[in-house]
Design a protein around this motif. Structure first.
Motif, PDB file in Angstrom:
ATOM      1  N   LEU A  45       0.053   8.614   2.054  1.00 18.91           N
ATOM      2  CA  LEU A  45      -0.332   7.927   0.820  1.00 18.91           C
ATOM      3  C   LEU A  45      -0.050   6.426   0.864  1.00 18.91           C
ATOM      4  O   LEU A  45      -0.818   5.637   0.308  1.00 18.91           O
ATOM      5  CB  LEU A  45       0.396   8.535  -0.384  1.00 18.91           C
ATOM      6  N   ASP A  46       1.021   6.030   1.507  1.00 17.31           N
ATOM      7  CA  ASP A  46       1.325   4.595   1.607  1.00 17.31           C
ATOM      8  C   ASP A  46       0.172   3.851   2.273  1.00 17.31           C
ATOM      9  O   ASP A  46      -0.236   2.785   1.811  1.00 17.31           O
ATOM     10  CB  ASP A  46       2.631   4.359   2.373  1.00 17.31           C
ATOM     11  N   ASP A  47      -0.353   4.419   3.366  1.00 15.91           N
ATOM     12  CA  ASP A  47      -1.478   3.787   4.066  1.00 15.91           C
ATOM     13  C   ASP A  47      -2.731   3.764   3.197  1.00 15.91           C
ATOM     14  O   ASP A  47      -3.438   2.764   3.142  1.00 15.91           O
ATOM     15  CB  ASP A  47      -1.777   4.522   5.376  1.00 15.91           C
ATOM     16  N   TRP A  48      -3.014   4.869   2.524  1.00 23.54           N
ATOM     17  CA  TRP A  48      -4.195   4.922   1.669  1.00 23.54           C
ATOM     18  C   TRP A  48      -4.082   3.947   0.500  1.00 23.54           C
ATOM     19  O   TRP A  48      -5.046   3.262   0.167  1.00 23.54           O
ATOM     20  CB  TRP A  48      -4.415   6.351   1.147  1.00 23.54           C
ATOM     21  N   TYR A  49      -2.913   3.896  -0.105  1.00 23.25           N
ATOM     22  CA  TYR A  49      -2.740   2.990  -1.246  1.00 23.25           C
ATOM     23  C   TYR A  49      -2.844   1.534  -0.786  1.00 23.25           C
ATOM     24  O   TYR A  49      -3.440   0.699  -1.471  1.00 23.25           O
ATOM     25  CB  TYR A  49      -1.417   3.262  -1.951  1.00 23.25           C
ATOM     26  N   ALA A  50      -2.303   1.228   0.382  1.00 25.36           N
ATOM     27  CA  ALA A  50      -2.417  -0.130   0.936  1.00 25.36           C
ATOM     28  C   ALA A  50      -3.885  -0.475   1.201  1.00 25.36           C
ATOM     29  O   ALA A  50      -4.319  -1.604   0.934  1.00 25.36           O
ATOM     30  CB  ALA A  50      -1.601  -0.248   2.217  1.00 25.36           C
ATOM     31  N   ALA A  51      -4.652   0.492   1.707  1.00 31.63           N
ATOM     32  CA  ALA A  51      -6.082   0.259   1.965  1.00 31.63           C
ATOM     33  C   ALA A  51      -6.829  -0.009   0.661  1.00 31.63           C
ATOM     34  O   ALA A  51      -7.683  -0.901   0.594  1.00 31.63           O
ATOM     35  CB  ALA A  51      -6.693   1.463   2.685  1.00 31.63           C
ATOM     36  N   VAL A  52      -6.509   0.724  -0.375  1.00 26.99           N
ATOM     37  CA  VAL A  52      -7.141   0.517  -1.682  1.00 26.99           C
ATOM     38  C   VAL A  52      -6.829  -0.883  -2.196  1.00 26.99           C
ATOM     39  O   VAL A  52      -7.723  -1.595  -2.664  1.00 26.99           O
ATOM     40  CB  VAL A  52      -6.676   1.587  -2.699  1.00 26.99           C
TER      41      VAL A  52
END
Length: 151
Positions: free
Chosen positions: A34-41
């Motif tokens: 989730l950290d990676d996905w949230y950073a991408a968003v």
């Protein structure tokens, strides 16, 4: 899939109104991602004038007995990122409608009333059983046998 998603988000601003970050409560790795996905968003939307509404969704609550991501981890992620969180079961449909209803309301800036929230929750119906009100007679010291047998 991630690269395709990022390209779509960049090209079509209508897709940026709301983003649900969904993870599997029985798969800790999916939560760690989730950290990676949230950073991408956040990166995709850095230059946007309107940031999308983001919410966290823990899926597979029907498998609570094999949960690996504790509820406090979910809540901590929500608090740290100032987002709302939900728990659902896509398999049983439990809380899915309520999740989308609350998220849509958040995006358009309205607050759901109690009736709207309760309308989407499952109601469990049960028969009412009337047991007899006759007192039950119990003996304090039941009679004991005076015989003993050893073999």
């Amino acid at each position: 899939v991630g690269a395709l998603l990022r390209r779509s988000l960049v090209r079509d601003p209508r897709l940026r109104m709301g983003i649900l970050l969904v993870y599997d409560i029985t798969n800790y790795q999916s939560f760690e991602n989730l950290d990676d996905w949230y950073a991408a968003v956040k990166k995709v939307n850095d230059e946007s004038e309107q940031q999308p509404m983001v919410a966290l969704v823990g899926n597979k609550i029907d498998l609570e007995h094999i949960r690996t991501v504790k509820t406090d981890k979910h809540q901590r992620f929500c608090q740290e990122n100032n987002i709302n969180g939900h728990f659902v079961s896509a398999k049983t449909g439990d809380s899915v409608f309520l999740c989308f209803q609350r998220f849509a309301a958040e995006i358009i800036g309205i607050k759901l009333n109690k009736a709207e929230i309760e309308q989407s929750q499952h109601v469990v119906k049960a028969d009412i059983v009337n047991y007899s009100q006759e007192p039950v007679v119990r003996t304090v010291n039941p009679p004991r046998s005076s015989m003993c047998a050893v073999q």
